[in-house]
Design an enzyme around this catalytic site. Structure first.
Site, PDB file in Angstrom:
ATOM      1  N   ILE A  96       0.657  -1.048   0.154  1.00 19.29           N
ATOM      2  CA  ILE A  96       0.013  -0.018   0.036  1.00 19.29           C
ATOM      3  C   ILE A  96       0.959   1.315   0.112  1.00 19.29           C
ATOM      4  O   ILE A  96       0.704   2.312  -0.537  1.00 19.29           O
ATOM      5  CB  ILE A  96      -0.990  -0.122   1.254  1.00 19.29           C
ATOM      6  CG1 ILE A  96      -1.850   1.211   1.111  1.00 19.29           C
ATOM      7  CG2 ILE A  96      -0.372  -0.153   2.635  1.00 19.29           C
ATOM      8  CD1 ILE A  96      -2.635   1.197  -0.242  1.00 19.29           C
ATOM      9  N   GLU A 173      -7.318  -2.051   5.763  1.00 17.97           N
ATOM     10  CA  GLU A 173      -7.095  -2.941   6.997  1.00 17.97           C
ATOM     11  C   GLU A 173      -5.927  -3.782   7.023  1.00 17.97           C
ATOM     12  O   GLU A 173      -5.525  -4.165   6.338  1.00 17.97           O
ATOM     13  CB  GLU A 173      -8.483  -3.504   7.249  1.00 17.97           C
ATOM     14  CG  GLU A 173      -8.750  -4.488   6.021  1.00 17.97           C
ATOM     15  CD  GLU A 173      -8.158  -5.463   5.608  1.00 17.97           C
ATOM     16  OE1 GLU A 173      -7.621  -6.047   6.399  1.00 17.97           O
ATOM     17  OE2 GLU A 173      -8.084  -5.547   4.473  1.00 17.97           O
ATOM     18  N   GLY A 314      -5.882  -6.820   0.622  1.00 22.13           N
ATOM     19  CA  GLY A 314      -6.231  -5.915   1.654  1.00 22.13           C
ATOM     20  C   GLY A 314      -5.416  -4.780   1.888  1.00 22.13           C
ATOM     21  O   GLY A 314      -4.629  -4.360   0.613  1.00 22.13           O
ATOM     22  N   GLU A 315      -5.267  -4.136   2.979  1.00 20.23           N
ATOM     23  CA  GLU A 315      -4.415  -2.726   2.951  1.00 20.23           C
ATOM     24  C   GLU A 315      -4.918  -1.647   2.261  1.00 20.23           C
ATOM     25  O   GLU A 315      -4.358  -0.488   2.553  1.00 20.23           O
ATOM     26  CB  GLU A 315      -2.777  -3.009   2.561  1.00 20.23           C
ATOM     27  CG  GLU A 315      -2.282  -4.343   3.248  1.00 20.23           C
ATOM     28  CD  GLU A 315      -0.906  -4.434   2.785  1.00 20.23           C
ATOM     29  OE1 GLU A 315      -0.219  -3.538   2.108  1.00 20.23           O
ATOM     30  OE2 GLU A 315      -0.181  -5.462   3.229  1.00 20.23           O
ATOM     31  N   GLY A 316      -5.909  -1.711   1.391  1.00 14.57           N
ATOM     32  CA  GLY A 316      -6.502  -0.726   0.698  1.00 14.57           C
ATOM     33  C   GLY A 316      -5.679  -0.856  -0.603  1.00 14.57           C
ATOM     34  O   GLY A 316      -5.796   0.231  -1.292  1.00 14.57           O
TER      35      GLY A 316
END
Length: 348
Positions: A96, A173, A314-316
């Site tokens: 990210i 997240e 994830g992580e955006g």
């Protein structure tokens, strides 16, 4: 819960709809030729109520929290990976970070409930609700009081970046065990069998996957009568997921463009949607995850994600990768010539 009642989301005014469609259709192209870019431009312009929409000071908020259920072996990774990855975010070494830098997106990491004490850092918000949730195989993940604190935390982070002029933000997240929470949220909120919701998360082997499914089925048997979104969140969610719910609701309330990432973020969105269906007008789904539960959720929400790239991190990360396409949609809307401007004959 009083705080939820104050997070009412206004429907979008449709006064400009006809003018926006006309502006798109008059560009020098066949009708509909820019496909999803046209739909994105219309949605953003509609949210902003503007014939010249802009994306200002984009942000990705990454919420982190530990899950008690992780101690029961539902993940291929130990719980310490949560805090270690938060440290990686703050050092700029995660995926990210790379994509956010590439596209000039600001990033903030919120410790909503990691079982670790972090040193001060300019990109870190110390909002710890507690050192992780309880194991929902044994008891509800959190109390109503802690659930409300997490909702308020997420809303406060959105208010803070709104004050910096941000009008578009993505939600990411980090939390070992949070695919288990997301699977339970999906099953209860959509009233679908658990086997449609559970995936391999961080890369479980067949044996580990069977163990995960068995444990989550036991959890479902333990809580047979949950109906309200808040009760479901209190029972199964992580602090980072509840904080995302509060953030998504506040962002829509502030008329911001809301970028939704993968499986976990969509589960948080689903809970927020059940609380305030009007948020659907403000949300853009950035990608379709490899997690089978995410694909079923998108279908249930009738969502058409921008990207289909087999992501499951994830992580955006999906938000950051989709962002330049959003920019392109507004660039064509604002800068592309019309038939009249260019002196090009229209279709007869």
């Amino acid at each position: 819960m009083e705080f939820i009642r104050r997070l009412r989301v206004p429907p979008i005014d449709d006064t400009l709809d006809a003018a926006l469609h006309q502006k798109i259709d008059q560009k020098t192209k066949p009708l509909g030729a820019l496909g999803q870019l046209e739909r994105l431009a219309f949605q953003v312009a509609r949210i902003q109520g503007s014939m010249t929409p802009t994306l200002k000071n984009p942000y990705i908020l990454v919420f982190a929290g530990d899950h008690g259920v992780a101690k029961s072996g539902v993940s291929a990774y130990p719980q310490d990976v949560t805090w270690q990855m938060v440290h990686n975010f703050l050092q700029g070494g995660a995926a990210i970070n790379v994509f956010a830098r590439q596209h000039n997106i600001s990033m903030r990491v919120i410790d909503a409930g990691v079982n670790h004490e972090f040193e001060d850092h300019p990109q870190l918000v110390k909002g710890k609700i507690g050192p992780g949730t309880a194991n929902f195989l044994e008891q509800p993940a959190m109390s109503e009081e802690l659930c409300e604190k997490a909702l308020r935390l997420g809303a406060a982070q959105v208010d803070a970046i709104a004050e910096e002029g941000c009008n578009v933000l993505g939600f990411g997240e980090m939390g070992i065990g949070n695919t288990s929470s997301a699977s339970m949220l999906m099953s209860y909120l959509l009233d679908v069998p658990l086997e449609h919701c559970v995936g391999r998360g961080t890369g479980l082997s067949d044996e580990q996957f069977e163990h995960k499914v068995k444990l989550l089925q036991q959890a479902a048997e333990k809580y047979p009568n949950l109906k309200s979104p808040i009760d479901i969140l209190q029972t199964f969610a992580g602090f980072e997921i509840v904080a995302m719910v509060g953030g998504i609701l506040r962002a829509a309330q502030n008329r911001m463009l809301v970028l939704i990432d993968g499986f976990i973020a969509t589960a948080a969105y689903l809970a927020a949607y059940k609380l305030a269906p009007a948020i659907g007008e403000y949300a853009i789904f950035c990608h379709r995850s490899m997690e089978q539960g995410h694909q079923h959720m998108l279908e249930a929400l009738k969502a058409d994600p921008i990207l289909k790239m087999d992501l499951r991190l994830g992580e955006g990360t999906g938000c950051a990768l989709a962002y330049p396409l959003l920019q392109s949609s507004l660039n064509f809307f604002n800068e592309m010539a019309s038939f009249a401007d260019a002196g090009v004959s229209e279709k007869s």
